[in-house]
Design a protein around this motif. Structure first.
Motif, PDB file in Angstrom:
ATOM      1  N   SER A  44       0.818  -1.206   0.000  1.00 54.54           N
ATOM      2  CA  SER A  44       0.000   0.000   0.000  1.00 54.54           C
ATOM      3  C   SER A  44       0.857   1.265   0.000  1.00 54.54           C
ATOM      4  CB  SER A  44      -0.921   0.018   1.224  1.00 54.54           C
ATOM      5  OG  SER A  44      -0.163   0.020   2.414  1.00 54.54           O
ATOM      6  N   HIS A  45       2.173   1.105  -0.032  1.00 51.41           N
ATOM      7  CA  HIS A  45       3.073   2.248   0.081  1.00 51.41           C
ATOM      8  C   HIS A  45       4.319   1.978  -0.760  1.00 51.41           C
ATOM      9  CE1 HIS A  45       5.756   4.900   2.918  1.00 51.41           C
ATOM     10  NE2 HIS A  45       5.451   5.528   1.786  1.00 51.41           N
ATOM     11  N   TYR A  46       4.614   2.883  -1.661  1.00 51.21           N
ATOM     12  CA  TYR A  46       5.815   2.707  -2.467  1.00 51.21           C
ATOM     13  C   TYR A  46       6.401   4.049  -2.878  1.00 51.21           C
ATOM     14  CZ  TYR A  46       3.457   3.572  -7.021  1.00 51.21           C
ATOM     15  OH  TYR A  46       2.793   4.122  -8.100  1.00 51.21           O
ATOM     16  N   GLU A  47       7.647   4.003  -3.311  1.00 53.32           N
ATOM     17  CA  GLU A  47       8.355   5.193  -3.770  1.00 53.32           C
ATOM     18  C   GLU A  47       8.350   5.222  -5.286  1.00 53.32           C
ATOM     19  OE1 GLU A  47      12.900   6.995  -3.816  1.00 53.32           O
ATOM     20  OE2 GLU A  47      12.360   5.494  -2.319  1.00 53.32           O
ATOM     21  N   GLY A  48       7.754   6.248  -5.858  1.00 56.64           N
ATOM     22  CA  GLY A  48       7.696   6.359  -7.303  1.00 56.64           C
ATOM     23  C   GLY A  48       9.011   6.831  -7.903  1.00 56.64           C
TER      24      GLY A  48
ATOM     25  N   ASP B  61       6.144   9.840  -2.826  1.00 54.30           N
ATOM     26  CA  ASP B  61       5.674   9.009  -1.727  1.00 54.30           C
ATOM     27  C   ASP B  61       4.224   8.642  -1.995  1.00 54.30           C
ATOM     28  OD1 ASP B  61       5.568   7.737   0.723  1.00 54.30           O
ATOM     29  OD2 ASP B  61       5.140   9.572   1.848  1.00 54.30           O
ATOM     30  N   LEU B  62       3.992   7.387  -2.393  1.00 58.65           N
ATOM     31  CA  LEU B  62       2.679   7.011  -2.909  1.00 58.65           C
ATOM     32  C   LEU B  62       1.915   6.069  -1.982  1.00 58.65           C
ATOM     33  CD1 LEU B  62       4.098   6.902  -6.387  1.00 58.65           C
ATOM     34  CD2 LEU B  62       1.779   7.697  -6.094  1.00 58.65           C
ATOM     35  N   TRP B  63       0.650   6.436  -1.743  1.00 60.69           N
ATOM     36  CA  TRP B  63      -0.324   5.649  -1.003  1.00 60.69           C
ATOM     37  C   TRP B  63      -1.575   5.536  -1.857  1.00 60.69           C
ATOM     38  CZ3 TRP B  63       0.763   3.639   3.871  1.00 60.69           C
ATOM     39  CH2 TRP B  63       1.896   4.142   4.513  1.00 60.69           C
ATOM     40  N   PRO B  64      -2.484   4.597  -1.545  1.00 63.01           N
ATOM     41  CA  PRO B  64      -3.712   4.483  -2.340  1.00 63.01           C
ATOM     42  C   PRO B  64      -4.458   5.805  -2.472  1.00 63.01           C
ATOM     43  CG  PRO B  64      -3.492   2.586  -0.905  1.00 63.01           C
ATOM     44  CD  PRO B  64      -2.386   3.528  -0.530  1.00 63.01           C
ATOM     45  N   GLY B  65      -4.851   6.105  -3.704  1.00 58.75           N
ATOM     46  CA  GLY B  65      -5.545   7.344  -4.005  1.00 58.75           C
ATOM     47  C   GLY B  65      -4.634   8.470  -4.444  1.00 58.75           C
ATOM     48  N   TYR B  66      -3.317   8.292  -4.327  1.00 52.32           N
ATOM     49  CA  TYR B  66      -2.364   9.322  -4.734  1.00 52.32           C
ATOM     50  C   TYR B  66      -2.086   9.218  -6.240  1.00 52.32           C
ATOM     51  CZ  TYR B  66      -1.074  10.451   0.131  1.00 52.32           C
ATOM     52  OH  TYR B  66      -1.068  10.854   1.433  1.00 52.32           O
TER      53      TYR B  66
END
Length: 218
Positions: free
Chosen positions: A3-7, A30-35
């Motif tokens: 649910s969390h990753y670095e683009g 910094d990516l989370w669901p909906g970002y």
């Protein structure tokens, strides 16, 4: 699950590693669901036989797949991962799977919770060679009531109960899962694969291909 990753926001890296021309908006790091993030897919014009169109295109999209029948974008907060074992039947994903709407999600690293000491410790995982990951995903397009088109995507996952590295994460009572990290050599094959051939790509990456990284604090 992830649910969390670095683009990947370095345009030169996107050109060199993924062979795409980056869009003007690269989304968040910094990516989370909906970002808003980035997805890579095969252009529709390429399938129509236009040789002037590149084999891959990079598009902004929401992290979390929004099926065409959704009434609100908020659904993306619960559709960011796809279980490879049930993707054929799940209403949110089955149409994208049937239509082979494959994409690659560029990620410098993913973050998973390490529970081995009794508390969730966010842990950074990256490729052993330091290159960005190309995570197998599905994409979709959704049209709002105002007529605006929104692209979105979800990461495909597979069982990791016996994976030497990825079975260390999540709660001890939970099934161990991991995203499907594609070898760079099969990127184009994945993007053009039919639904019937898709399952052969959904295998865990070898443990030696990943490492617990010293990723930057996001």
């Amino acid at each position: 699950m992830c649910s969390h990753y670095e683009g990947v926001r370095d345009a030169q890296v996107l050109r060199k590693v993924f062979q795409v021309e980056p869009p003007a908006d690269l989304g968040k790091t910094d990516l989370w669901p909906g970002y808003p993030g980035l997805l890579i897919r095969r252009p529709g014009e390429k399938d129509a036989g236009d040789d002037a169109v590149p084999d891959r295109e990079a598009l902004p999209g929401l992290f979390g797949l929004v099926p065409h029948w959704a009434t609100i974008l908020k659904i993306c907060r619960s559709t960011y991962n796809v279980r490879s074992e049930t993707v054929v039947t799940k209403p949110s994903f089955r149409e994208a799977w049937k239509r082979a709407q494959h994409c690659i999600i560029p990620a410098q690293a993913i973050y998973e919770p390490d529970w081995r000491n009794g508390k969730a410790i966010p842990t950074c995982i990256e490729r052993s060679d330091g290159l960005p990951m190309g995570i197998a995903g599905l994409w979709s397009s959704w049209r709002s009531l105002q007529g605006d088109w929104v692209h979105s995507y979800a990461m495909l996952t597979t069982n990791a109960d016996t994976h030497p590295l990825m079975n260390q994460f999540h709660k001890p009572t939970d099934e161990k899962r991991m995203v499907v990290v594609l070898p760079g050599s099969v990127y184009d094959e994945w993007l053009v694969a039919t639904a019937e051939r898709s399952e052969q790509f959904l295998v865990p990456v070898a443990a030696e291909g990943l490492r617990v990284g010293m990723c930057k604090t996001l």
